[in-house]
Write a protein that holds these residues in place. Sequence first.
Motif, PDB file in Angstrom:
ATOM      1  N   TYR A   1      16.343  24.306  29.263  1.00 51.33           N
ATOM      2  CA  TYR A   1      16.403  23.505  28.039  1.00 51.33           C
ATOM      3  C   TYR A   1      17.604  22.597  28.181  1.00 51.33           C
ATOM      4  N   GLY A   2      17.349  21.323  28.456  1.00 48.92           N
ATOM      5  CA  GLY A   2      18.404  20.381  28.777  1.00 48.92           C
ATOM      6  C   GLY A   2      19.132  19.835  27.557  1.00 48.92           C
ATOM      7  N   ALA A   3      20.338  19.346  27.791  1.00 51.09           N
ATOM      8  CA  ALA A   3      21.120  18.716  26.731  1.00 51.09           C
ATOM      9  C   ALA A   3      20.504  17.380  26.352  1.00 51.09           C
ATOM     10  N   PRO A   4      20.587  16.974  25.087  1.00 52.00           N
ATOM     11  CA  PRO A   4      20.172  15.613  24.746  1.00 52.00           C
ATOM     12  C   PRO A   4      21.116  14.628  25.421  1.00 52.00           C
ATOM     13  N   PRO A   5      20.593  13.567  26.039  1.00 51.53           N
ATOM     14  CA  PRO A   5      21.457  12.661  26.792  1.00 51.53           C
ATOM     15  C   PRO A   5      22.157  11.628  25.909  1.00 51.53           C
ATOM     16  N   VAL A   6      22.391  11.973  24.661  1.00 50.65           N
ATOM     17  CA  VAL A   6      23.033  11.077  23.693  1.00 50.65           C
ATOM     18  C   VAL A   6      24.118  11.852  22.953  1.00 50.65           C
ATOM     19  N   PHE A   7      24.596  11.312  21.843  1.00 54.25           N
ATOM     20  CA  PHE A   7      25.617  11.963  21.015  1.00 54.25           C
ATOM     21  C   PHE A   7      26.921  12.180  21.790  1.00 54.25           C
ATOM     22  N   ASP A   8      27.309  11.213  22.606  1.00 49.55           N
ATOM     23  CA  ASP A   8      28.592  11.292  23.298  1.00 49.55           C
ATOM     24  C   ASP A   8      29.238   9.905  23.284  1.00 49.55           C
ATOM     25  N   GLY A   9      30.144   9.640  24.182  1.00 50.59           N
ATOM     26  CA  GLY A   9      30.826   8.359  24.228  1.00 50.59           C
ATOM     27  C   GLY A   9      30.617   7.663  25.554  1.00 50.59           C
ATOM     28  N   PRO A  10      31.503   6.734  25.888  1.00 46.43           N
ATOM     29  CA  PRO A  10      31.348   5.976  27.135  1.00 46.43           C
ATOM     30  C   PRO A  10      31.435   6.842  28.393  1.00 46.43           C
ATOM     31  N   GLU A  11      31.991   8.042  28.268  1.00 46.78           N
ATOM     32  CA  GLU A  11      32.043   8.943  29.431  1.00 46.78           C
ATOM     33  C   GLU A  11      30.661   9.473  29.797  1.00 46.78           C
ATOM     34  N   ASP A  12      29.702   9.356  28.856  1.00 50.07           N
ATOM     35  CA  ASP A  12      28.313   9.782  29.084  1.00 50.07           C
ATOM     36  C   ASP A  12      28.245  11.247  29.503  1.00 50.07           C
ATOM     37  N   ARG A  13      29.026  12.063  28.817  1.00 44.85           N
ATOM     38  CA  ARG A  13      29.063  13.498  29.131  1.00 44.85           C
ATOM     39  C   ARG A  13      27.672  14.127  29.054  1.00 44.85           C
ATOM     40  N   ASN A  14      26.955  13.870  27.969  1.00 46.92           N
ATOM     41  CA  ASN A  14      25.645  14.493  27.792  1.00 46.92           C
ATOM     42  C   ASN A  14      24.587  13.887  28.705  1.00 46.92           C
ATOM     43  N   GLY A  15      24.664  12.589  28.912  1.00 50.84           N
ATOM     44  CA  GLY A  15      23.700  11.952  29.799  1.00 50.84           C
ATOM     45  C   GLY A  15      23.831  12.429  31.235  1.00 50.84           C
ATOM     46  N   ARG A  16      25.072  12.575  31.703  1.00 48.40           N
ATOM     47  CA  ARG A  16      25.307  13.072  33.064  1.00 48.40           C
ATOM     48  C   ARG A  16      24.871  14.534  33.201  1.00 48.40           C
ATOM     49  N   ARG A  17      25.175  15.319  32.180  1.00 47.87           N
ATOM     50  CA  ARG A  17      24.821  16.739  32.231  1.00 47.87           C
ATOM     51  C   ARG A  17      23.302  16.915  32.203  1.00 47.87           C
ATOM     52  N   ASN A  18      22.633  16.166  31.343  1.00 45.72           N
ATOM     53  CA  ASN A  18      21.177  16.237  31.278  1.00 45.72           C
ATOM     54  C   ASN A  18      20.563  15.922  32.638  1.00 45.72           C
ATOM     55  N   HIS A  19      21.062  14.886  33.292  1.00 46.55           N
ATOM     56  CA  HIS A  19      20.578  14.517  34.627  1.00 46.55           C
ATOM     57  C   HIS A  19      20.723  15.677  35.600  1.00 46.55           C
ATOM     58  N   ASP A  20      21.908  16.303  35.595  1.00 47.30           N
ATOM     59  CA  ASP A  20      22.182  17.349  36.575  1.00 47.30           C
ATOM     60  C   ASP A  20      21.472  18.659  36.246  1.00 47.30           C
ATOM     61  N   GLU A  21      21.202  18.909  34.967  1.00 42.14           N
ATOM     62  CA  GLU A  21      20.443  20.110  34.611  1.00 42.14           C
ATOM     63  C   GLU A  21      19.036  20.065  35.201  1.00 42.14           C
ATOM     64  N   THR A  22      18.434  18.891  35.212  1.00 46.09           N
ATOM     65  CA  THR A  22      17.120  18.747  35.851  1.00 46.09           C
ATOM     66  C   THR A  22      17.247  18.768  37.359  1.00 46.09           C
ATOM     67  N   ALA A  23      18.288  18.131  37.883  1.00 48.25           N
ATOM     68  CA  ALA A  23      18.497  18.113  39.335  1.00 48.25           C
ATOM     69  C   ALA A  23      18.701  19.520  39.892  1.00 48.25           C
ATOM     70  N   PHE A  24      19.144  20.460  39.057  1.00 50.36           N
ATOM     71  CA  PHE A  24      19.323  21.843  39.489  1.00 50.36           C
ATOM     72  C   PHE A  24      18.063  22.368  40.174  1.00 50.36           C
ATOM     73  N   TRP A  25      16.893  22.103  39.600  1.00 50.87           N
ATOM     74  CA  TRP A  25      15.641  22.626  40.172  1.00 50.87           C
ATOM     75  C   TRP A  25      15.350  22.010  41.536  1.00 50.87           C
ATOM     76  N   LEU A  26      15.648  20.748  41.705  1.00 46.41           N
ATOM     77  CA  LEU A  26      15.441  20.108  43.010  1.00 46.41           C
ATOM     78  C   LEU A  26      16.326  20.759  44.065  1.00 46.41           C
ATOM     79  N   HIS A  27      17.592  20.996  43.716  1.00 39.34           N
ATOM     80  CA  HIS A  27      18.507  21.624  44.667  1.00 39.34           C
ATOM     81  C   HIS A  27      18.117  23.073  44.939  1.00 39.34           C
ATOM     82  N   LEU A  28      17.628  23.770  43.921  1.00 37.16           N
ATOM     83  CA  LEU A  28      17.203  25.148  44.126  1.00 37.16           C
ATOM     84  C   LEU A  28      16.010  25.197  45.083  1.00 37.16           C
TER      85      LEU A  28
END
Length: 353
Positions: A194-221
């Motif tokens: 269950y990924g983070a919403p890629p919004v509700f953050d600031g210019p650092e794009d904390r949630n957008g980056r995390r959402n990307h990597d949460e999905t990428a986890f399966w590719l790496h696995l």
Amino acid sequence: MSLAALPAIAETLKIATYNAELSRRGPGLLLRDIQSGRDVQVQAAVTVIAAASPDILLLTGIDYDHGLVALGAFAGELEKAGASYQYLFARRPNTGMASGLDLDGDGRLGGPGDAQGYGAFAGEGGMAILSRLPIREGDAHDYSAFLWSDLPDNLIKGAVPSEAEPIQRLSSTAHWAVPVEVPGKGLLTLLAWYGAPPVFDGPEDRNGRRNHDETAFWLHLMDGRLPWPAPPAPFVILGDANLDPVDGEGRADSLEALLRDPRLQDPMPRSDGGAAAAGRDSRNRDHGGDPGLDTVDWSAKGGPGNMRVDYVLPSAAITVTDAGVWWPAMGPDASTAETASRHRLVWVEIDLP
């Protein structure tokens, strides 16, 4: 957690994911609402699940409590509606888990943005699996403690304060591998997230980056690039990615890669209701995705419109016999779906090799 003996199962299996939005404003409140028998939203969610009648269901957006008391009560309501699930599984999610640091940079400690995953209390908006087939709890693996900085090619730099990098977990909610016993077929592994919403953050794009990597986890696995072996087939990746591959904000390249990965198949579940709903909201006019594939209605309160964010992706050798989104176009069922959740239940029917 097992509630009864194993019933007869059809040759095909219906696997589903559903963000039922069974989350409340504090611990214990979901259990209160379920036990009351009068909560309209809870009862609508029960009706949706009973109508779709999946054999295995991943629920996202459901509050977690120790002992799975609320989940057990919800399963009891489903049983009253004719949808019996003997096997229940959940683990404590990262939502609301104190980090001890000011992760959101607001100068204060202990807020919901300072938790390992956003949450006002421990367990808010977690995940759970309900199954008519036995769950191998002892062989399940919870990846949720995996550090974001340990993911290959991660995007954590600049997303969180540097002092947070050594402790920040990747999963905003959870990543699980849960084996299920299929009579006469062996094991089917559920890879749930269950990924983070890629919004509700600031210019650092904390949630957008995390959402990307949460999905990428399966590719790496699947690539064998993580500390655990690649999942054995057959498996199904399923959950709420909180991201549309075409429309809305977010970094979609890892999701696009997952959807076209040859080790998986995308059955592209669709509904007439999604297509009809998209036509009723002007915010959908600029969308490039197929509205028949949409799984959530975010048209209210200035939302971004309807999108495809919930997925069931079987491994390549599994035979898919049918797929759909439980989104009726009109009538009482359409009203029930709307009352239950902004999301719609996504299901795929499979025949294991």
